[in-house]
Structures are given as structure tokens and as C-alpha cells.
Write a protein that holds these residues in place. Structure first.
Motif, PDB file in Angstrom:
ATOM      1  N   LYS A 107      32.420  47.330  60.333  1.00  0.00           N
ATOM      2  CA  LYS A 107      32.109  45.931  60.606  1.00  0.00           C
ATOM      3  C   LYS A 107      31.131  45.374  59.589  1.00  0.00           C
ATOM      4  O   LYS A 107      31.284  44.259  59.094  1.00  0.00           O
ATOM      5  N   VAL A 108      30.098  46.163  59.284  1.00  0.00           N
ATOM      6  CA  VAL A 108      29.106  45.710  58.330  1.00  0.00           C
ATOM      7  C   VAL A 108      29.726  45.491  56.953  1.00  0.00           C
ATOM      8  O   VAL A 108      29.364  44.579  56.217  1.00  0.00           O
ATOM      9  N   ALA A 109      30.675  46.330  56.597  1.00  0.00           N
ATOM     10  CA  ALA A 109      31.295  46.253  55.267  1.00  0.00           C
ATOM     11  C   ALA A 109      32.452  45.268  55.193  1.00  0.00           C
ATOM     12  O   ALA A 109      33.090  45.169  54.148  1.00  0.00           O
ATOM     13  N   SER A 110      32.754  44.541  56.269  1.00  0.00           N
ATOM     14  CA  SER A 110      33.853  43.565  56.304  1.00  0.00           C
ATOM     15  C   SER A 110      35.204  44.255  56.109  1.00  0.00           C
ATOM     16  O   SER A 110      35.630  44.499  54.967  1.00  0.00           O
ATOM     17  N   PRO A 111      35.896  44.590  57.193  1.00  0.00           N
ATOM     18  CA  PRO A 111      37.163  45.322  57.075  1.00  0.00           C
ATOM     19  C   PRO A 111      38.193  44.621  56.211  1.00  0.00           C
ATOM     20  O   PRO A 111      38.958  45.262  55.502  1.00  0.00           O
ATOM     21  N   ILE A 112      38.222  43.297  56.244  1.00  0.00           N
ATOM     22  CA  ILE A 112      39.248  42.596  55.473  1.00  0.00           C
ATOM     23  C   ILE A 112      39.043  42.805  53.975  1.00  0.00           C
ATOM     24  O   ILE A 112      39.995  42.982  53.213  1.00  0.00           O
ATOM     25  N   PHE A 113      37.787  42.835  53.523  1.00  0.00           N
ATOM     26  CA  PHE A 113      37.525  43.074  52.104  1.00  0.00           C
ATOM     27  C   PHE A 113      37.728  44.531  51.732  1.00  0.00           C
ATOM     28  O   PHE A 113      38.102  44.843  50.594  1.00  0.00           O
ATOM     29  N   THR A 173      30.553  33.522  55.825  1.00  0.00           N
ATOM     30  CA  THR A 173      31.570  34.263  56.561  1.00  0.00           C
ATOM     31  C   THR A 173      32.614  34.821  55.602  1.00  0.00           C
ATOM     32  O   THR A 173      32.713  34.422  54.432  1.00  0.00           O
ATOM     33  N   ASP A 174      33.399  35.756  56.140  1.00  0.00           N
ATOM     34  CA  ASP A 174      34.484  36.313  55.338  1.00  0.00           C
ATOM     35  C   ASP A 174      35.507  35.252  54.966  1.00  0.00           C
ATOM     36  O   ASP A 174      36.102  35.295  53.885  1.00  0.00           O
ATOM     37  N   LYS A 175      35.708  34.293  55.838  1.00  0.00           N
ATOM     38  CA  LYS A 175      36.671  33.233  55.555  1.00  0.00           C
ATOM     39  C   LYS A 175      36.239  32.401  54.362  1.00  0.00           C
ATOM     40  O   LYS A 175      37.059  32.025  53.514  1.00  0.00           O
ATOM     41  N   GLN A 176      34.935  32.109  54.278  1.00  0.00           N
ATOM     42  CA  GLN A 176      34.445  31.355  53.131  1.00  0.00           C
ATOM     43  C   GLN A 176      34.586  32.148  51.838  1.00  0.00           C
ATOM     44  O   GLN A 176      34.960  31.602  50.792  1.00  0.00           O
ATOM     45  N   LEU A 177      34.303  33.437  51.898  1.00  0.00           N
ATOM     46  CA  LEU A 177      34.461  34.261  50.700  1.00  0.00           C
ATOM     47  C   LEU A 177      35.911  34.337  50.257  1.00  0.00           C
ATOM     48  O   LEU A 177      36.215  34.330  49.062  1.00  0.00           O
ATOM     49  N   LEU A 178      36.825  34.403  51.222  1.00  0.00           N
ATOM     50  CA  LEU A 178      38.241  34.425  50.868  1.00  0.00           C
ATOM     51  C   LEU A 178      38.666  33.118  50.211  1.00  0.00           C
ATOM     52  O   LEU A 178      39.499  33.106  49.296  1.00  0.00           O
TER      53      LEU A 178
END
Length: 651
Positions: free
Chosen positions: A365-371, A438-443
Motif C-alpha cells: 500500500k505504501v509503495a502504491s500497487p498500481i505503480f 494521489t496516484d490518479k494525479q501522478l498517472l
């Protein structure tokens, strides 16, 4: 004649046509080599069984039809002078006509009544000359063995098998013969004959015929596309050569200043990529024809052994022997690299599945699974480059090599850099508000980078498709390598600049604290740009999970007072998933307690410094049971020593 008729009747099928062509070539060969046998002794003629294209003699045919119409209207009974004039003028008006004749035959008895036969003798000899052929005198029947004369029992309205069928949708008054060799003229001829029916059942019927010299035509046995086709080539013989089409090609050899038909007037040359140890790969067509005849008769196998070219060594465009042209690959080493690359691809897939299965663990979770998934996907894409360059390179493998290398690098490096950039932005914030990315913003920021790479690679592939070029080594052996041009250099410069920006971001976060030291590990990966280091990050996470530490915080971070909510890399943990409310409440309580303790500390320190006469309250913040407490105020470098045994005034 019976054999000729039977062969002609079977010419409708492809097999029959091929047999007719072969029989005709054999007759041409006999005539050309003077192996005539009974020819010119008893037969006087040798007919072929294949037709010619008569369109080039259309003017002579039209004149013959016009003359036959005139004779039919005027009759052939009492116009001997007219018959001679027509025969003679047919020769004078058309240079292609060699002989012309008009016969008057009794319709009842079939006997010859009159014959007007004229033959070209040449201008130096006075022009056309009237002749009388043996067997054509008055009172005798015409010789039906003549190729141009109809059969004795045939009807004037029906075509004799001796003649060629007229072209469809064309009205001819007569018929063309098959080409034949005339021993009297010593030439190859083709005749056009027109029967002239009598006005009634009795009387005289006419017969007009003219001979056209076709000795100037060329017997080209090669394919029409292998040489420039001229109007003087006999198209029916195209493709009748005996070269091995798969290994050699037919090259026509025209012989100037010759009027004879010849079989085998070509050469069989080895095709590119083939060679022959015999005759330097160039075979005389006459010898090939003889060898093919012996092969059909099972008397010799030289057509298969001597006159068939052999394939060159792999990669040779031209060769004279079986010597290799390509450099020898070290296949055991290449196979080892391929197996290792495929193994790495499988490992990334297994890691991705394992991470997805345990995505709720804190370490993931900390490492962002999607990335993490994107990074592993990029690694697998780069590993596939070895599979693309493993076989002998061609255009498609070079395209796959460029795409797998650069696109895989872009996906992997961008995913790692986005996470490091989030740490950099969070670490350098100076306001009291947290920066939550958020991960969405990074994507959303990652998509333009990948889009630029896709557009570049697509434009490269369509406008200047990468191909494999041949390079010579020191032993003059060729090997293939994908071309390198300014597209490669431009992309390399762009990637170096991108790496430089990544190194700068990594330098900014060199002292940042994060859970599991992921920011530092990502920095190492970006510094090295090595697949092994990227794989070590994934292996480290897996080992942490296997040891049962996946739900524990980093001990060093805990000892320094770094909580999960304060983690620079843990801000905005997977907003797409449902948050853990209990965990967030516990973290908030801990943070509030620490803030309350700090506020109380600052309040008491300020009060004691401004009101030194106030005694510390028993059981207060600075009260100890046995020993004095030393407190360092953040506003002064001098410490205050509070003791229960001495009042504040004495201090």
C-alpha cells in the motif's frame, strides 16, 4: 496425316497442348539439324501441331478474301486471265506472300481443270514467276497431302482438321493452316486457303491459296516476362524451356541474320542465391534440351545432377561455391541469454500476480500497487528485447527491438520517477498544509510522457522504418544489425536529459524519510538504470512479506518519531480503495497527543520565565519524585533547574 489430325484434336486440354508444343519443338529440331529422315524424299512437308498468331498477316488475309469474293462473283470457268492476274498481284502487293495460287476444280469429278500458280522469285530475277507443280496438271486430281489443300471428302463449308480454327467473333472466308516446313521452298510457311463454291451443284468450284513466309519469326522458349516481347516472337513457345525454374531462369539468345527456327536458343542461368560447379552456372539451352529428353527416356540423370543449380549458403545473394557468407553465431550463448530474459519476464509476471494478491499489505500500500505493476510491466517489456533480436534480424525484428527497448525504459523509469517526484514535492513543502498527491494525479502527469514516446516511436516506424543492414567482419563474413540513424541519436539525447532530471529529483530527496526506505531504493534504481536493481526492489518487498513484517512499521522511522501519516511517501495511499478508518483514527489520536504535549510544554516554559516567583505546582509537568528535572526551553539556551527543596525566589 492421321497422326497430325489426332494430335490437333487433343489440343484442347493443357496436357494435350503441352504435348503438341513438345512434338513441334522436336520437329523444329529435326529440321534445324537436317535429321529429316524421309522428309524431303517422300513427304515434302513437315507440319507442326501448334497454331501461330496470324494477326500480323491480316493484310494478306484481307486481300485473299477480297480476291475470292471477286472470283466467286465472276466465276472461275472462263476467266483464266483473271486467275493469273489475281495470283500475280497478290505477290506484288504484299511482300509477306511467297506463293499464290488459284485452282479450278470440277465439282462433280474433283479433277483439276485449271491452275494459276505464281511464286516470288526476287526482284533481281524479274519478279513473280508462274510455275506448274507436278501432280497439278490438267486432268489430274490435286494432291491432298498439301498442307494448304482441303481433304478430298470435306465440304467447302466445313473446316478441315488440317486448318486452324478461326478466332472467335471474327468472320473469315477461309482458314489458316498450321505452320509447316516446305522442302521445295526450304522455308517455314503458313498458308491461307479460301474455298470458292460453284454457283450450282455442277460446274467448277474454285480454290484460292497463298503461302506466307514465317521463317523470320523467332522461337523464344523463355517466359514472356523474361525478355522483351517483340511482334516477331512465336508466343505459343513461351515457357517451353527445360530450365529448372526453381533454381535457374531462362535467358533468350537471339541469333542475328538467321532465318531458321531452332530449339534450345536460350541459356539457363542460376538464379540469385544459387550456384553450380559446372559451366559457371550458365548452361547452353541445346544441351539442356538433350539432357531433358534423356531424363524423360530414363537413359540419363544429368538433367537433375549437372543442369540443376544448388542453393548457396544461408545469407548469400551471389556465390560460386558453398562457402559461407554469414558470420557464425554463438548459439549456446544466445540461447542462454534468451532463456534468462524469458525467465526474467516470467518472474515479473509472478511478482505482479503476487503483489496484486497481497495488495492490502502495508508494504504494498505504501509503495502504491498500481505503480509497482507499471514498473514490472516496463521491466518485462525491456526483457523482451532479447527475444526480438534472437533470430536473424529483419525489418520486423528491428521494429520490435526499438519499441521494446525504448518503450520499456520509458514506462519503467517514468513510474519510478513519478513516485520519487511525489516524495520531492512533499519533502520540500514549507506550509502547514500537507501536500497530498494521489496516484490518479501522478498517472495524469505520467500519460503525457508516455504519449510523447508513443508518437515518436510511431512516427519513426512509419516515416523511416528501421531495417537490418549487413555488416562485414574481418573475415569478410556478413552479419545483420539494426540501422542506427539520427532517430536513435535524438531519442538517446532525450533519454539522457530525462535521466538528468531524474537524478536531480533523486538528489533532492536524498535525506527524505519514508517507510521501508523505498525512496532511497528508488533513488538507487534511477542512479544505476539497471534491471537487476529494479528486480532487487521487488525481491526486497517479497522477502519482507515472507518474514512476516509486512504489517509492521520501519523500526528506525518509529524511533525517530515518524508516523505513518507523516511518511513522505505514504501520503494519499491508494485513494481508489476504501480507507482503513480505525488505523487513521489511531494515527490521528497519537498526533493530537503529541501536539497537546508540545503546547503544554511551551505554555509552562513561558510562564516560568516571565513569573519566576511562581512555584511549580506539586504533581505538575516539571515535578519529579526524587530528582530534579532539567528542561531546555526552545526560546533560550540557558536551562532552568527546578527543585522542590528551593523556592523560586532563591533561584
Amino acid at each position: 496425316m492421321a497422326i497430325l489430325i489426332s494430335v490437333v484434336l487433343t489440343g484442347g486440354s493443357a496436357l494435350g497442348k503441352k504435348e503438341n508444343v513438345e512434338n513441334s519443338l522436336e520437329s523444329i529440331h529435326e529440321v534445324a539439324t537436317r535429321s529429316l529422315g524421309s522428309l524431303c524424299v517422300t513427304e515434302q512437308f513437315r507440319s507442326l501441331s501448334v497454331p501461330l498468331d496470324t494477326l500480323i498477316f491480316e493484310s494478306a488475309r484481307q486481300k485473299a478474301d477480297l480476291a475470292a469474293t471477286l472470283l466467286q462473283d465472276l466465276g472461275v470457268a472462263h476467266h483464266n486471265g483473271l486467275q493469273d492476274a489475281i495470283s500475280k498481284n497478290l505477290l506484288v502487293s504484299d511482300k509477306m506472300v511467297l506463293s499464290a495460287r488459284v485452282l479450278a476444280i470440277n465439282a462433280s469429278t474433283g479433277t483439276l481443270v485449271n491452275c494459276a500458280w505464281w511464286q516470288r522469285q526476287g526482284l533481281e530475277m524479274g519478279g513473280p514467276k508462274k510455275i506448274i507443280e507436278t501432280g497439278m496438271d490438267a486432268g489430274h486430281r490435286p494432291n491432298t497431302d498439301y498442307p494448304w489443300y482441303e481433304d478430298a471428302d470435306s465440304s467447302p463449308g466445313l473446316r478441315s482438321p488440317k486448318f486452324v480454327e478461326s478466332p472467335p467473333n471474327v468472320a473469315y472466308k477461309g482458314w489458316w493452316t498450321y505452320p509447316y516446313y516446305s522442302c521445295l521452298a526450304r522455308r517455314w510457311l503458313i498458308s491461307y486457303s479460301v474455298p470458292i463454291p460453284p454457283p450450282g451443284r455442277r460446274g467448277l468450284k474454285g480454290f484460292l491459296s497463298l503461302d506466307v513466309d514465317v521463317s523470320h519469326l523467332e522461337v523464344n522458349q523463355c517466359e514472356a516476362k523474361s525478355s522483351k516481347r517483340f511482334s516477331n516472337e512465336i508466343s505459343v513457345f513461351h515457357g517451353s524451356h527445360k530450365c529448372h525454374n526453381s533454381t535457374s531462369e531462362c535467358v533468350y539468345r537471339p541469333i542475328l541474320n538467321t532465318m531458321s527456327w531452332t530449339r534450345g536458343r536460350y541459356q539457363c542461368a542460376c538464379r540469385p542465391g544459387f550456384y553450380s560447379p559446372h559451366h559457371d552456372g550458365l548452361f547452353n539451352g541445346s544441351l539442356v534440351e538433350v539432357a531433358w529428353t534423356e531424363y524423360v527416356e530414363n537413359s540419363s540423370r544429368s538433367w537433375e545432377t549437372i543442369f540443376q543449380c544448388k542453393r548457396c549458403a544461408p545469407g548469400c545473394h551471389f556465390c560460386k561455391d558453398p562457402s559461407p557468407c554469414l558470420a557464425t553465431y554463438h548459439w549456446p550463448f544466445r540461447i542462454t541469454l534468451l532463456v534468462f530474459s524469458i525467465f526474467c519476464v516470467l518472474c515479473t509476471i509472478v511478482l505482479n500476480v503476487y503483489m496484486f494478491k497481497h495488495r492490502k499489505l502495508k508494504v504494498f500500500k505504501v509503495a502504491s500497487p498500481i505503480f509497482l505493476s507499471i514498473t514490472l510491466f516496463g521491466c518485462a517489456t525491456m526483457y523482451l528485447e532479447m527475444a526480438a533480436i534472437f533470430p536473424v534480424l529483419d525489418m520486423y525484428s528491428c521494429i520490435a527491438t526499438k519499441w521494446s527497448r525504448h518503450l520499456g525504459f520509458c514506462v519503467t523509469y517514468t513510474a519510478l520517477l513519478m513516485k520519487t517526484w511525489r516524495v520531492s514535492l512533499t519533502y520540500r513543502v514549507k506550509s502547514a498544509h500537507k501536500v497530498k498527491l494521489t496516484d490518479k494525479q501522478l498517472l495524469q502527469w505520467m500519460v503525457p510522457i508516455l504519449l510523447v514516446m508513443l508518437i515518436y516511436l510511431g512516427t519513426w516506424t512509419l516515416s523511416d522504418t528501421p531495417t537490418a543492414e549487413e555488416i562485414m567482419d574481418n573475415d569478410s563474413l556478413r552479419f545483420k544489425q539494426c540501422t542506427y540513424n539520427w532517430w536513435d541519436h535524438s531519442l538517446a539525447i532525450g533519454e539522457v536529459l530525462f535521466l538528468a532530471w531524474g537524478i536531480r529529483v533523486c538528489y533532492n530527496v536524498r535525506n527524505a524519510e519514508s517507510l521501508y526506505n523505498e525512496a532511497r531504493l528508488i533513488t538507487y534504481a534511477i542512479y544505476n538504470i539497471a534491471i537487476v536493481n529494479i528486480m532487487m526492489i521487488a525481491f526486497q518487498l517479497v522477502i519482507r512479506v515472507l518474514k512476516g513484517q509486512g504489517d509492521q512499521w520501519d523500526n528506525r522511522a518509529r524511533s525517530r518519531g515518524v508516523t505513518a501519516s507523516f511518511s513522505l511517501n505514504g501520503i494519499g495511499l491508494v485513494p481508489e480503495e476504501a480507507p482503513d478508518l480505525y488505523q487513521e483514527n489511531e494515527e490521528l489520536k497519537e498526533e493530537i497527543q503529541k501536539l497537546a504535549a508540545q503546547i503544554e510544554f511551551m505554555k509552562i516554559v513561558h510562564m516560568e520565565m516571565n513569573n519566576r516567583h511562581v512555584k511549580p505546582k506539586s504533581g505538575g509537568y516539571f515535578t519529579t519524585l526524587n530528582a530534579p528535572t532539567v528542561v531546555h526551553s526552545p526560546l533560550t539556551k540557558q536551562g532552568c533547574i527546578l527543585s522542590q527543596s528551593k523556592p523560586p525566589e532563591e533561584l
